[in-house]
Design an enzyme around this catalytic site. Sequence first.
Site, mmCIF file in Angstrom:
data_model
loop_
_atom_site.group_PDB
_atom_site.id
_atom_site.type_symbol
_atom_site.label_atom_id
_atom_site.label_comp_id
_atom_site.label_asym_id
_atom_site.label_seq_id
_atom_site.Cartn_x
_atom_site.Cartn_y
_atom_site.Cartn_z
ATOM 1 N N GLY A 225 -16.415 16.177 34.528
ATOM 2 C CA GLY A 225 -16.726 15.829 35.920
ATOM 3 C C GLY A 225 -18.144 16.219 36.259
ATOM 4 O O GLY A 225 -18.925 16.572 35.378
ATOM 5 N N ASN A 226 -18.490 16.134 37.530
ATOM 6 C CA ASN A 226 -19.822 16.574 37.948
ATOM 7 C C ASN A 226 -19.756 17.222 39.319
ATOM 8 O O ASN A 226 -18.700 17.268 39.942
ATOM 9 C CB ASN A 226 -20.812 15.409 37.906
ATOM 10 C CG ASN A 226 -20.413 14.287 38.834
ATOM 11 O OD1 ASN A 226 -20.293 14.476 40.031
ATOM 12 N ND2 ASN A 226 -20.163 13.110 38.259
ATOM 13 N N ARG A 227 -20.896 17.745 39.764
ATOM 14 C CA ARG A 227 -20.912 18.597 40.946
ATOM 15 C C ARG A 227 -21.140 17.836 42.252
ATOM 16 O O ARG A 227 -21.465 18.448 43.257
ATOM 17 C CB ARG A 227 -21.996 19.660 40.772
ATOM 18 C CG ARG A 227 -21.652 20.678 39.718
ATOM 19 C CD ARG A 227 -22.902 21.274 39.076
ATOM 20 N NE ARG A 227 -23.810 21.846 40.030
ATOM 21 C CZ ARG A 227 -23.901 23.139 40.321
ATOM 22 N NH1 ARG A 227 -23.109 23.982 39.710
ATOM 23 N NH2 ARG A 227 -24.763 23.584 41.193
#
Length: 439
Positions: A232-234
Site C-alpha cells: 500500500g502507500n501513505r
Amino acid sequence: MRIVLGVSAGIAAYKAVHLLRLMREAGHQVDVIPTPASEKFVGRATWEAISGRPVTTSVFSGVDEVRHVRLGQEADLVVVAPATADLLARARAGMADDLLTTTLLASEAPTLLVPAMHTEMWNSAATTENVEVLRTRGIEVMEPAVGRLTGKDTGPGRLPEPEEIYARVTELLHEIDGAAGHGTPEASASAPDQALDQGPAAAPTPGRLRGRTVVITAGGTREPLDPVRYLGNRSSGKQGMALAETAAAAGAKVHLIAGTMDVRPPAQLPNITVEHIETAAQLQAAVQRAAPAADMLIMAAAVADFRPAAYAAQKIKKTEDGENPVITLERTPDILAETVQHRRSAGTGPAVIVGFAAETGSAEADPLELARAKLLRKGCDLLVLNQVGETLVFGRDETEIHILTPPRLTVEGSAVVTLRGTKHEAAEAIIAAAAAYVV
Ligand code: CTP
C-alpha cells in the site's frame, strides 16, 4: 455579460488573445482597450477580429459617444491583462492619459488587474506600494505566476496562463450575476467542509459546475500479496476529498472513486456518490465505467505502480530453512495515460483530465522537471505536482502544489501556478483551473 479587456504594453499581451477567445467562446461581449504602446506587441486588427467590436486606444476617438466614459460605465467587469508596472502606477495615481486609464477611472465595475513584469520590477518598493493601494481601493490584483520570464530569468512576474485568468473571471462574473439577483438556490449552498471538520471552509465557486459530472479518484490502493498482507502507500485521501467537496460546492455531480483513506468519505453529502475500490485493477474498471460520461476527471489517487505478480491463496509462512521469500512485482496499468489515450482515439471523453505527480526529486532532476516530463508523457491537460517526503504532504492538512499546463501558446514550456495553503485552498485552485476547460 459585458467585459472590458484592457491590454497594456507587455510581451505577454499575446496571451491576452487567447484570454479574449475564451471570453468570446463563453458568449461574453468584450470591448478590448489596448494602450497605444501595447499595439507594438499585438495590433488592433487582431483585437477587432476576435472581439468582433471596434477597438480604439485614444480618448479622442468616438468623442461623440463619450466612449472614454461609456465603456467603463456599461461594463460588468473590467480586466487588465497584462497589467505592466507602468499601468499599475498610472492606475494608482488616477491618471487619465489614454482610453484604458480613463476607463479605469470612470468605471465602478469590479476590476481585476493581472500583472506581468520582470521579478525585480514586481518586487520593487514602488510596485509593491502601488499594488497595496490599489487593493485597499477594492481592486483585485492577481498574484503573478512564477516561471520563465522574457529573458533567461525566472521568478514571480509571469502572466498567469489565460485559462487561470479566465477561471478567475468566471468566478467574478458568477458573483456579479448572483449579486444582481440572478443566482439560484444551489448557488448559496453552505460549504460542506464544516460538516467534515476539515478546517476553514474553502470558498466555493457557486454554480460554475452546475449540470457537470466530475469524477475524482482519491486515496491509495492496496495490492494483495496473500490473504493478510498487501502493498500500500501513505496517501490519506484528504486532497481527493477536498476536491470532491469543492466540485460539489461548485454545483457538480461528483463521483468519488475512493481507495484507502484516513478520512471519512462524504457519503451523506448531496451531489457526491462514493464508490469504494481497493486495488489498481478495480480502480481501472471504475474509471473506465465512469470516465465516458464525465466532464472532468481528476486522478488524485495514489495508484500503486507495481503489484505482486502472484497472489498467494494461503498466508506466506516463515520456513524452517530461514530462506527469505522473494516477491516478484509487475506493473499495474497506467489508468491516467490510458484514459487520455482513449479520449484521443475515441474522440470523446472528459473535457479535462487532471493528473497528479508526487515527486521527491532526485540527484539529477528537481521535482518540477520531473513533473514537466510526466505531464508530457501522460498527455493530460493539467498536472498537479506535490513534493513528497516522509514528513511532507501525506496526511498533512497544509500542502504546497504547483499546477502545470502543457505548452500551448507559449514557447517557454509548461506554465506553473504555485500555491501554498490548506488542501481545501489547493482544491479550489485546481477546480478553478480545470473548470476553465469546461465551457
Ligand atoms: N496513475 C495512474 N495509474 C497508475 C499510476 C498512476 O492512473 N498505475 C496516475 C495517478 O493517479 C496520478 C498520476 O498517474 O494522477 C501520476 O502518478 P505517479 O505515480 O506519480 O506517476 P508515475 O507515472 O507512476 O511516475 P513515477 O514512476 O515517476 O512515479
